[in-house]
Design a protein around this motif. Structure first.
Motif, PDB file in Angstrom:
ATOM      1  N   GLY A 246      -0.059  -1.617  -0.119  1.00 20.62           N
ATOM      2  CA  GLY A 246      -0.058  -0.096  -0.026  1.00 20.62           C
ATOM      3  C   GLY A 246       0.879   1.021  -0.461  1.00 20.62           C
ATOM      4  O   GLY A 246       1.961   1.086   0.561  1.00 20.62           O
ATOM      5  N   VAL A 247       0.675   2.357  -1.102  1.00 22.49           N
ATOM      6  CA  VAL A 247       0.839   3.541  -0.439  1.00 22.49           C
ATOM      7  C   VAL A 247       0.676   4.993   0.460  1.00 22.49           C
ATOM      8  O   VAL A 247       1.974   4.633   0.992  1.00 22.49           O
ATOM      9  N   HIS A 248      -0.120   4.177   0.611  1.00 24.55           N
ATOM     10  CA  HIS A 248      -0.369   4.828   2.243  1.00 24.55           C
ATOM     11  C   HIS A 248       0.647   4.695   3.166  1.00 24.55           C
ATOM     12  O   HIS A 248       0.299   5.278   4.234  1.00 24.55           O
ATOM     13  N   LEU A 249       0.667   2.869   3.005  1.00 24.58           N
ATOM     14  CA  LEU A 249       1.405   2.337   4.802  1.00 24.58           C
ATOM     15  C   LEU A 249       2.894   3.356   4.795  1.00 24.58           C
ATOM     16  O   LEU A 249       3.361   4.146   5.876  1.00 24.58           O
ATOM     17  N   LEU A 250       3.317   3.888   3.604  1.00 23.53           N
ATOM     18  CA  LEU A 250       4.565   5.228   3.975  1.00 23.53           C
ATOM     19  C   LEU A 250       4.279   6.494   3.846  1.00 23.53           C
ATOM     20  O   LEU A 250       4.744   7.017   5.296  1.00 23.53           O
ATOM     21  N   ARG A 251       2.961   6.941   4.277  1.00 24.40           N
ATOM     22  CA  ARG A 251       1.623   8.502   5.236  1.00 24.40           C
ATOM     23  C   ARG A 251       2.125   8.009   6.574  1.00 24.40           C
ATOM     24  O   ARG A 251       2.672   8.934   7.011  1.00 24.40           O
ATOM     25  N   HIS A 252       1.444   7.014   6.435  1.00 26.89           N
ATOM     26  CA  HIS A 252       1.524   6.473   8.163  1.00 26.89           C
ATOM     27  C   HIS A 252       2.431   6.314   8.955  1.00 26.89           C
ATOM     28  O   HIS A 252       2.796   6.632   9.608  1.00 26.89           O
ATOM     29  N   THR A 253       3.983   5.980   7.893  1.00 31.79           N
ATOM     30  CA  THR A 253       5.674   5.855   8.688  1.00 31.79           C
ATOM     31  C   THR A 253       5.295   6.754   9.418  1.00 31.79           C
ATOM     32  O   THR A 253       6.005   7.597   9.986  1.00 31.79           O
ATOM     33  N   PHE A 254       5.686   8.000   7.685  1.00 31.51           N
ATOM     34  CA  PHE A 254       5.590   9.606   8.096  1.00 31.51           C
ATOM     35  C   PHE A 254       5.294  10.147   9.576  1.00 31.51           C
ATOM     36  O   PHE A 254       6.055  10.841  10.472  1.00 31.51           O
ATOM     37  N   LYS A 257       6.859   7.802  12.455  1.00 33.86           N
ATOM     38  CA  LYS A 257       7.935   8.795  12.782  1.00 33.86           C
ATOM     39  C   LYS A 257       8.083  10.177  13.099  1.00 33.86           C
ATOM     40  O   LYS A 257       9.161  10.648  14.307  1.00 33.86           O
ATOM     41  N   MET A 258       7.488  11.029  13.415  1.00 34.22           N
ATOM     42  CA  MET A 258       7.705  13.082  13.188  1.00 34.22           C
ATOM     43  C   MET A 258       7.053  12.060  15.053  1.00 34.22           C
ATOM     44  O   MET A 258       7.395  12.909  15.682  1.00 34.22           O
ATOM     45  N   VAL A 259       5.613  11.713  15.242  1.00 29.61           N
ATOM     46  CA  VAL A 259       5.455  11.221  16.417  1.00 29.61           C
ATOM     47  C   VAL A 259       6.493  11.361  17.420  1.00 29.61           C
ATOM     48  O   VAL A 259       6.995  11.391  18.689  1.00 29.61           O
ATOM     49  N   ILE A 263       8.042  15.823  17.359  1.00 27.50           N
ATOM     50  CA  ILE A 263       6.935  16.671  17.004  1.00 27.50           C
ATOM     51  C   ILE A 263       6.427  17.075  17.214  1.00 27.50           C
ATOM     52  O   ILE A 263       5.085  15.971  17.254  1.00 27.50           O
ATOM     53  N   ASN A 264       5.860  18.701  17.367  1.00 33.51           N
ATOM     54  CA  ASN A 264       4.303  19.310  17.486  1.00 33.51           C
ATOM     55  C   ASN A 264       3.040  18.346  17.270  1.00 33.51           C
ATOM     56  O   ASN A 264       3.289  18.280  15.538  1.00 33.51           O
ATOM     57  N   LEU A 265       1.963  17.691  17.811  1.00 34.15           N
ATOM     58  CA  LEU A 265       0.915  16.917  16.588  1.00 34.15           C
ATOM     59  C   LEU A 265       0.327  17.882  15.758  1.00 34.15           C
ATOM     60  O   LEU A 265       0.353  17.992  15.172  1.00 34.15           O
ATOM     61  N   SER A 266       0.728  19.709  16.034  1.00 30.63           N
ATOM     62  CA  SER A 266       0.061  20.193  15.382  1.00 30.63           C
ATOM     63  C   SER A 266       0.893  20.589  14.282  1.00 30.63           C
ATOM     64  O   SER A 266       0.012  21.170  12.960  1.00 30.63           O
ATOM     65  N   THR A 267       2.013  20.997  14.306  1.00 30.66           N
ATOM     66  CA  THR A 267       3.177  20.721  13.244  1.00 30.66           C
ATOM     67  C   THR A 267       2.649  19.193  12.162  1.00 30.66           C
ATOM     68  O   THR A 267       2.697  19.968  10.907  1.00 30.66           O
ATOM     69  N   ILE A 268       2.816  18.253  12.659  1.00 36.98           N
ATOM     70  CA  ILE A 268       2.409  17.557  11.915  1.00 36.98           C
ATOM     71  C   ILE A 268       1.470  17.672  11.173  1.00 36.98           C
ATOM     72  O   ILE A 268       0.682  16.797  10.237  1.00 36.98           O
ATOM     73  N   TYR A 283      -1.549   8.635  15.315  1.00 33.06           N
ATOM     74  CA  TYR A 283      -0.326   8.029  15.400  1.00 33.06           C
ATOM     75  C   TYR A 283       0.472   8.621  16.818  1.00 33.06           C
ATOM     76  O   TYR A 283       2.347   8.048  17.502  1.00 33.06           O
ATOM     77  N   ALA A 284      -0.225   8.977  17.985  1.00 33.48           N
ATOM     78  CA  ALA A 284       0.034   9.670  19.185  1.00 33.48           C
ATOM     79  C   ALA A 284       0.125   8.609  19.964  1.00 33.48           C
ATOM     80  O   ALA A 284      -0.013   8.134  21.123  1.00 33.48           O
ATOM     81  N   ARG A 285      -1.316   7.383  19.422  1.00 34.73           N
ATOM     82  CA  ARG A 285      -1.332   5.943  20.409  1.00 34.73           C
ATOM     83  C   ARG A 285      -0.005   5.860  20.807  1.00 34.73           C
ATOM     84  O   ARG A 285       0.925   4.706  20.520  1.00 34.73           O
ATOM     85  N   SER A 286      -0.101   5.288  22.460  1.00 35.89           N
ATOM     86  CA  SER A 286       1.278   4.640  22.739  1.00 35.89           C
ATOM     87  C   SER A 286       1.504   3.361  22.720  1.00 35.89           C
ATOM     88  O   SER A 286       0.286   3.012  22.181  1.00 35.89           O
ATOM     89  N   ASP A 287       2.753   2.375  22.278  1.00 41.42           N
ATOM     90  CA  ASP A 287       2.804   1.117  22.021  1.00 41.42           C
ATOM     91  C   ASP A 287       4.219   0.541  23.400  1.00 41.42           C
ATOM     92  O   ASP A 287       3.802   1.621  24.687  1.00 41.42           O
ATOM     93  N   GLU A 288       4.070  -0.032  23.588  1.00 36.63           N
ATOM     94  CA  GLU A 288       4.316  -1.168  25.020  1.00 36.63           C
ATOM     95  C   GLU A 288       5.993  -0.886  24.862  1.00 36.63           C
ATOM     96  O   GLU A 288       6.399   0.312  26.243  1.00 36.63           O
ATOM     97  N   ASN A 289       6.654  -0.228  24.011  1.00 38.59           N
ATOM     98  CA  ASN A 289       8.215  -0.055  24.541  1.00 38.59           C
ATOM     99  C   ASN A 289       7.850   1.744  25.154  1.00 38.59           C
ATOM    100  O   ASN A 289       9.081   1.985  25.736  1.00 38.59           O
TER     101      ASN A 289
END
Length: 298
Positions: A246-254, A257-259, A263-268, A283-289
């Motif tokens: 999926g092309v959108h995979l790259l958008r989600h990855t960006f 990565k910003m989070v 990087i400030n959420l307003s900027t993202i 994109y700001a949901r916490s994962d286990e790490n």
């Protein structure tokens, strides 16, 4: 009577779709709108109880949605969104003073939210390493494909936005050592994204001698279709051993990565062209790490 009502429906549908074309909506969006309304039109024409076009109401729309069978909630929501948009248009321009808005006010499908898929750190490193490698021999397609991939991965823009970028939209900001890229986003809203000079300079300067207008042009001078973009990325992922698509995979990855870089959420939000910061929040949901790291900081 039915034939007269179908003519009314057809008239409004053509005018509605034509407006979307005039507003320069993407071909895929217009196709989705047309497909939904064509099915709705067919259902209306075959409906047992004769119903005038201006009498279409909430129960009729629900009956149509039910006739589609066991479809995903997201698909239901697409149908409902298109139909509501269509009747909002009819409400605005019909001369009879008929307003459909109240009829469909609370009409919506429940959508189960899920976390977006993105490249793992290992997969990201594999892709970045490939994009940084030397191209041999020098090939227009390889340079063009790398430019496309880098812009998608390092700016987080949508596929439709990428396909609309012209060479003149990419401007060097020497003092900042970045390229500023003009993006025509959803609803024809213009925004700007930025990418470091080092990231794309080689590819950008190389394809200048081959491109006449859009950066995603083929060797024959036409703009790539979205399906061609998808296939190009799929082939590369398979070659690199990345088992995601999926092309959108790259958008989600960006976004992720910003989070991770704090990087400030307003900027993202502004960079990604989100209308609502709630969309950016996924994109700001916490994962286990992240949670383990937070505990160690106590």
């Amino acid at each position: 009577m039915l034939q007269d009502q179908l003519l009314i429906f057809d008239k409004w549908q053509k005018e509605f779709i034509n407006e979307k074309k005039v507003l320069n909506m993407s071909k895929s969006t217009i196709m989705n709108y047309s497909n939904v309304l064509n099915r709705f039109y067919d259902y209306y024409g075959n409906y047992e109880d004769r119903l005038k076009f201006y009498e279409i109401d909430r129960s009729f729309v629900l009956s149509f949605i039910s006739s589609l069978g066991n479809i995903k909630e997201n698909t239901k929501n697409l149908y409902i969104t298109v139909i509501k948009s269509f009747f909002t248009y009819v409400s605005k321009y019909n001369q009879k003073g008929i307003d459909f808005k109240d009829r469909f006010l609370d009409l919506k499908a429940k959508v189960q939210k899920s976390d977006p898929e993105y490249l793992s750190n290992e997969e990201y490193d594999i892709l970045v390493k490939y994009l940084a490698s030397v191209v041999k021999p020098k090939s227009f397609l390889q340079y063009r494909n790398r430019l496309i991939l880098k812009i998608l991965l390092f700016t987080g823009i949508r596929a439709s936005e990428l396909l609309g970028i012209k060479m003149e939209d990419i401007v060097l900001m020497k003092e900042e050592d970045v390229y500023k890229i003009k993006i025509l986003g959803k609803g024809n809203k213009i925004r700007f994204v930025y990418i470091s000079t080092d990231a794309i300079e080689n590819e950008f300067l190389f394809i200048k001698d081959y491109i006449t207008n859009y950066i995603a042009e083929t060797s024959k001078g036409r703009v790539m279709a979205r399906s061609e973009l998808y296939i190009m990325i799929e082939k590369l992922f398979k070659r690199l051993g990345i088992k995601k698509s999926g092309v959108h995979l790259l958008r989600h990855t960006f976004g992720k990565k910003m989070v991770q870089k704090n990087i400030n959420l307003s900027t993202i939000k502004e960079l990604m062209g989100h209308e609502n910061i709630q969309t950016t929040m996924i994109y700001a949901r916490s994962d286990e790490n992240n949670m383990i790291t937070a505990i160690r900081l106590l």
